[in-house]
Design a protein around this motif. Structure first.
Motif, PDB file in Angstrom:
ATOM      1  N   GLU A 124       0.828  -1.205   0.000  1.00 48.26           N
ATOM      2  CA  GLU A 124       0.000   0.000   0.000  1.00 48.26           C
ATOM      3  C   GLU A 124       0.860   1.253   0.000  1.00 48.26           C
ATOM      4  O   GLU A 124       0.499   2.269  -0.613  1.00 48.26           O
ATOM      5  N   ARG A 153       0.702   4.267  -2.733  1.00 51.20           N
ATOM      6  CA  ARG A 153       0.587   5.688  -2.371  1.00 51.20           C
ATOM      7  C   ARG A 153       1.690   6.512  -3.029  1.00 51.20           C
ATOM      8  O   ARG A 153       1.459   7.635  -3.477  1.00 51.20           O
ATOM      9  N   ARG A 178       1.199   9.757  -5.338  1.00 43.99           N
ATOM     10  CA  ARG A 178       1.584  11.036  -4.728  1.00 43.99           C
ATOM     11  C   ARG A 178       2.490  11.896  -5.602  1.00 43.99           C
ATOM     12  O   ARG A 178       2.891  12.980  -5.174  1.00 43.99           O
TER      13      ARG A 178
END
Length: 227
Positions: A68, A72, A76
């Motif tokens: 995860e 991200r 991002r």
């Protein structure tokens, strides 16, 4: 002889890609308001669940928290400069995403892979047409987008050579407009393709028109035309 149209060129391109192993999806079907949504909003350019599934499949020994974290990091990337974003993504794609992993009570560095370059069959390939993106109030719809593991790595812009002013140059200029108005899509770009139905050329995100070249085979000869 059937009349050459932009839709016909698009259909032929999709058919060719299907013979190469791509799954075809009509992009409005997995739009936020489509029958099988895979995007939370039209600003989302990643097919997130496909990417999440690929990360799990390609990194089976990595704990869920690390996977995860990798996801991200991909989401991002947010510099004001498109080329800086694209370079940052290129590093994640080619070098892997660096994450932390707890082992024997200690944090150790690991790498999560987004694509399997050694065994291509382990990846998921999707070709989608009419992929609408809305960013900063601008709505655009590139002709064809190729996704690898949910990442929009290739954008194809197709023109009809029989139409007035429909040239490779106009296809290139259309991509330039997309880059200016919906740059989020191009953060994850690996290749751009332009075609007028008679000729096709490929180039990088930063390439000028003169640097878009015919795709060549391993022995250096151009690939035969297929449409």
């Amino acid at each position: 002889m059937a009349k050459l149209t932009e839709n016909a060129i698009e259909e032929l391109a999709i058919e060719l890609l299907q013979t190469l192993g791509y799954q075809y999806h009509y992009a409005p079907d997995f739009a936020p308001d489509g029958p099988h949504p895979e995007r939370a909003s039209f600003a989302d350019v990643l097919l997130l669940e496909r990417l999440r599934g690929a990360i799990a499949r390609l990194n089976p020994t990595m704990p869920a928290e690390a996977r995860e974290d990798a996801l991200r990091q991909v989401q991002r990337i947010a510099s004001p400069e498109l080329l800086a974003n694209n370079e940052a993504f290129h590093r994640l794609l080619t070098e892997g995403v660096k994450v932390g992993k707890q082992q024997d009570g200690q944090e150790r560095g690991e790498v999560v892979w987004l694509v399997d370059f050694q065994q291509p069959a382990r990846n998921e390939f999707v070709v989608a047409n009419q992929f609408t993106v809305i960013e900063n109030g601008h709505q655009k719809r590139p002709d064809v987008v190729l996704f690898v593991n949910g990442l929009p790595l290739v954008v194809l812009e197709l023109k009809n050579a029989a139409a007035e002013n429909a040239t490779l140059k106009s296809a290139y200029q259309q991509l330039d407009t997309y880059k200016a108005l919906i740059p989020g899509l191009f953060t994850y770009n690996g290749l751009l393709v332009i075609s007028d139905g008679l000729e096709a050329r490929a180039g990088s995100l930063s390439a000028g028109l003169s640097r878009f070249m015919a795709w060549k085979s391993a022995d250096g000869w151009p690939k035969p035309r297929t449409w």
